[in-house]
Design an enzyme around this catalytic site. Structure first.
Site, PDB file in Angstrom:
ATOM      1  N   HIS A 114       0.825  -1.211   0.000  1.00 31.38           N
ATOM      2  CA  HIS A 114       0.000   0.000   0.000  1.00 31.38           C
ATOM      3  C   HIS A 114       0.860   1.264   0.000  1.00 31.38           C
ATOM      4  CE1 HIS A 114       0.940   1.059   4.155  1.00 31.38           C
ATOM      5  NE2 HIS A 114       0.832  -0.236   4.434  1.00 31.38           N
ATOM      6  N   GLU A 145      -2.616  -6.701   7.342  1.00 25.38           N
ATOM      7  CA  GLU A 145      -1.305  -6.593   7.992  1.00 25.38           C
ATOM      8  C   GLU A 145      -1.225  -7.459   9.238  1.00 25.38           C
ATOM      9  OE1 GLU A 145       1.759  -6.524   8.046  1.00 25.38           O
ATOM     10  OE2 GLU A 145       2.328  -4.431   7.788  1.00 25.38           O
TER      11      GLU A 145
END
Length: 194
Positions: free
Chosen positions: A9, A83
Protein backbone atom coordinates in the site's frame (compact mmCIF):
# COMPACT_ATOMS: atom_id res chain seq x y z
CA UNK A 1 -1.10 -21.17 -13.19
CA UNK A 2 -2.00 -17.71 -11.87
CA UNK A 3 0.23 -14.64 -12.02
CA UNK A 4 -0.02 -12.70 -8.77
CA UNK A 5 1.30 -9.15 -8.55
CA UNK A 6 1.49 -8.07 -4.93
CA UNK A 7 1.73 -4.35 -4.17
CA UNK A 8 2.50 -2.73 -0.84
CA UNK A 9 0.00 0.00 0.00
CA UNK A 10 0.93 3.67 -0.36
CA UNK A 11 2.37 5.79 2.43
CA UNK A 12 0.42 6.81 5.54
CA UNK A 13 1.27 9.40 8.16
CA UNK A 14 2.23 6.53 10.48
CA UNK A 15 4.67 5.18 7.85
CA UNK A 16 6.18 8.65 7.64
CA UNK A 17 6.44 8.80 11.43
CA UNK A 18 7.94 5.24 11.55
CA UNK A 19 5.04 4.11 13.74
CA UNK A 20 3.85 0.47 13.73
CA UNK A 21 0.37 0.31 12.22
CA UNK A 22 -0.42 -3.39 12.27
CA UNK A 23 -4.19 -3.71 12.01
CA UNK A 24 -4.80 -0.13 13.16
CA UNK A 25 -6.77 1.34 10.26
CA UNK A 26 -4.74 4.36 9.12
CA UNK A 27 -5.63 6.05 5.79
CA UNK A 28 -3.24 7.01 3.00
CA UNK A 29 -1.74 10.49 2.98
CA UNK A 30 -1.22 12.51 -0.22
CA UNK A 31 2.17 10.88 -0.83
CA UNK A 32 0.46 7.48 -0.45
CA UNK A 33 -2.03 8.37 -3.17
CA UNK A 34 0.90 9.33 -5.41
CA UNK A 35 2.58 5.99 -4.51
CA UNK A 36 -0.58 4.21 -5.70
CA UNK A 37 -0.61 6.09 -9.01
CA UNK A 38 3.12 5.38 -9.47
CA UNK A 39 2.52 1.67 -8.81
CA UNK A 40 -0.32 1.72 -11.36
CA UNK A 41 2.05 3.25 -13.94
CA UNK A 42 4.57 0.46 -13.23
CA UNK A 43 1.79 -2.11 -13.71
CA UNK A 44 0.54 -0.65 -17.00
CA UNK A 45 0.97 -2.64 -20.18
CA UNK A 46 -0.19 -5.95 -18.71
CA UNK A 47 -3.76 -7.23 -18.93
CA UNK A 48 -5.04 -7.86 -15.40
CA UNK A 49 -8.18 -9.81 -14.64
CA UNK A 50 -8.93 -8.62 -11.10
CA UNK A 51 -7.71 -6.57 -8.16
CA UNK A 52 -7.89 -7.75 -4.55
CA UNK A 53 -6.99 -5.85 -1.38
CA UNK A 54 -6.63 -6.25 2.33
CA UNK A 55 -9.69 -4.87 4.15
CA UNK A 56 -7.60 -2.13 5.80
CA UNK A 57 -8.36 1.30 4.36
CA UNK A 58 -4.77 2.08 3.30
CA UNK A 59 -4.59 -1.06 1.15
CA UNK A 60 -8.13 -0.78 -0.17
CA UNK A 61 -7.66 2.86 -1.23
CA UNK A 62 -4.36 1.95 -2.93
CA UNK A 63 -6.14 -0.86 -4.78
CA UNK A 64 -9.02 1.42 -5.77
CA UNK A 65 -6.60 3.99 -7.24
CA UNK A 66 -4.72 1.27 -9.14
CA UNK A 67 -7.97 -0.22 -10.46
CA UNK A 68 -9.19 3.21 -11.59
CA UNK A 69 -5.87 4.04 -13.29
CA UNK A 70 -5.82 0.67 -15.11
CA UNK A 71 -9.53 0.66 -16.00
CA UNK A 72 -10.30 -2.40 -13.86
CA UNK A 73 -13.34 -3.29 -11.76
CA UNK A 74 -13.45 -2.22 -8.11
CA UNK A 75 -11.17 -4.26 -5.85
CA UNK A 76 -12.42 -7.36 -4.07
CA UNK A 77 -11.54 -7.81 -0.40
CA UNK A 78 -9.38 -10.62 0.95
CA UNK A 79 -9.08 -10.69 4.75
CA UNK A 80 -6.08 -13.02 4.74
CA UNK A 81 -3.87 -10.31 3.25
CA UNK A 82 -4.37 -7.81 6.12
CA UNK A 83 -1.31 -6.59 7.99
CA UNK A 84 0.28 -8.50 10.84
CA UNK A 85 -1.42 -7.95 14.21
CA UNK A 86 1.31 -6.40 16.39
CA UNK A 87 -0.60 -6.56 19.70
CA UNK A 88 1.00 -4.34 22.34
CA UNK A 89 3.47 -3.12 19.71
CA UNK A 90 0.86 -1.31 17.63
CA UNK A 91 1.18 2.46 17.71
CA UNK A 92 4.78 2.39 18.94
CA UNK A 93 7.57 3.94 16.94
CA UNK A 94 9.91 1.36 15.41
CA UNK A 95 12.72 2.41 17.76
CA UNK A 96 10.46 1.98 20.81
CA UNK A 97 9.33 -1.44 19.58
CA UNK A 98 12.90 -2.66 19.01
CA UNK A 99 14.04 -1.23 22.33
CA UNK A 100 11.27 -3.09 24.14
CA UNK A 101 11.38 -6.45 22.27
CA UNK A 102 14.79 -6.49 20.58
CA UNK A 103 13.75 -7.73 17.14
CA UNK A 104 10.76 -8.61 14.92
CA UNK A 105 10.69 -12.31 15.86
CA UNK A 106 10.39 -11.96 19.65
CA UNK A 107 6.87 -12.90 20.83
CA UNK A 108 4.87 -9.77 21.71
CA UNK A 109 1.68 -10.03 23.79
CA UNK A 110 -1.32 -10.07 21.46
CA UNK A 111 0.79 -10.19 18.28
CA UNK A 112 0.72 -12.70 15.44
CA UNK A 113 3.88 -14.60 14.64
CA UNK A 114 5.41 -14.29 11.17
CA UNK A 115 4.47 -17.95 10.65
CA UNK A 116 0.79 -17.20 11.36
CA UNK A 117 0.88 -14.26 8.94
CA UNK A 118 2.58 -16.40 6.28
CA UNK A 119 0.04 -19.23 6.62
CA UNK A 120 -3.04 -17.01 6.37
CA UNK A 121 -1.54 -15.08 3.44
CA UNK A 122 -0.66 -18.30 1.59
CA UNK A 123 -4.18 -19.59 2.22
CA UNK A 124 -5.67 -16.35 0.88
CA UNK A 125 -3.48 -16.41 -2.25
CA UNK A 126 -4.34 -20.07 -2.87
CA UNK A 127 -8.08 -19.23 -2.68
CA UNK A 128 -7.56 -16.35 -5.14
CA UNK A 129 -5.60 -18.64 -7.50
CA UNK A 130 -8.25 -21.41 -7.29
CA UNK A 131 -11.03 -18.93 -8.12
CA UNK A 132 -8.90 -17.62 -11.00
CA UNK A 133 -8.34 -21.10 -12.42
CA UNK A 134 -12.08 -21.86 -12.27
CA UNK A 135 -12.87 -18.66 -14.19
CA UNK A 136 -10.19 -18.88 -16.84
CA UNK A 137 -9.03 -22.44 -17.41
CA UNK A 138 -6.91 -23.12 -19.41
CA UNK A 139 -5.72 -19.48 -19.76
CA UNK A 140 -3.56 -18.04 -16.94
CA UNK A 141 -5.08 -15.06 -15.17
CA UNK A 142 -3.09 -12.12 -13.87
CA UNK A 143 -4.26 -10.73 -10.53
CA UNK A 144 -3.17 -7.67 -8.50
CA UNK A 145 -3.25 -8.02 -4.70
CA UNK A 146 -2.62 -4.96 -2.51
CA UNK A 147 -1.31 -5.82 0.93
CA UNK A 148 1.19 -4.72 3.60
CA UNK A 149 4.89 -4.76 4.42
CA UNK A 150 4.65 -7.43 7.12
CA UNK A 151 2.69 -9.76 4.84
CA UNK A 152 5.04 -9.22 1.91
CA UNK A 153 8.06 -9.79 4.16
CA UNK A 154 6.61 -13.10 5.42
CA UNK A 155 5.87 -14.26 1.85
CA UNK A 156 9.29 -13.24 0.52
CA UNK A 157 10.97 -15.09 3.40
CA UNK A 158 8.88 -18.16 2.58
CA UNK A 159 9.56 -18.30 -1.17
CA UNK A 160 13.27 -17.53 -0.79
CA UNK A 161 13.98 -19.97 2.03
CA UNK A 162 14.76 -17.04 4.32
CA UNK A 163 17.26 -15.24 2.08
CA UNK A 164 14.90 -12.38 1.16
CA UNK A 165 14.40 -9.69 2.07
CA UNK A 166 18.03 -9.21 3.03
CA UNK A 167 18.94 -7.50 6.30
CA UNK A 168 18.36 -3.79 5.88
CA UNK A 169 16.14 -4.19 2.79
CA UNK A 170 13.19 -1.80 2.86
CA UNK A 171 9.94 -2.83 1.21
CA UNK A 172 8.92 0.58 -0.06
CA UNK A 173 5.35 1.83 -0.15
CA UNK A 174 4.00 1.09 -3.61
CA UNK A 175 6.62 -1.61 -4.31
CA UNK A 176 5.61 -4.39 -6.72
CA UNK A 177 6.37 -8.10 -6.26
CA UNK A 178 5.44 -10.59 -9.00
CA UNK A 179 4.75 -14.23 -8.15
CA UNK A 180 3.45 -17.34 -9.90
CA UNK A 181 0.97 -19.57 -8.05
CA UNK A 182 0.95 -23.07 -9.50
CA UNK A 183 0.02 -26.48 -8.11
CA UNK A 184 -0.10 -25.24 -4.52
CA UNK A 185 3.28 -23.49 -4.70
CA UNK A 186 4.27 -19.85 -4.84
CA UNK A 187 7.35 -18.67 -6.74
CA UNK A 188 8.87 -15.18 -6.89
CA UNK A 189 9.49 -13.77 -10.36
CA UNK A 190 10.69 -10.24 -9.48
CA UNK A 191 10.50 -7.35 -7.01
CA UNK A 192 10.35 -3.76 -8.23
CA UNK A 193 10.82 -0.73 -6.01
CA UNK A 194 8.82 2.11 -7.57
Amino acid sequence: MTLLTLVRHGQTDWNLDRRIQGTTDIPLNDTGRTDARTAAAALAGVDYDAVYASPLVRAHETARIIADELGLAAPLTTRGMREREFGEGEGLKVEEYLERWGDWTTPVPGAESLEQVRERALDSLERIARASRRRSAPRAESIIVVSHGGVLRALLMHVSGGTLPRAGDVLRNGSVHRFVAERGTLRLLESISV
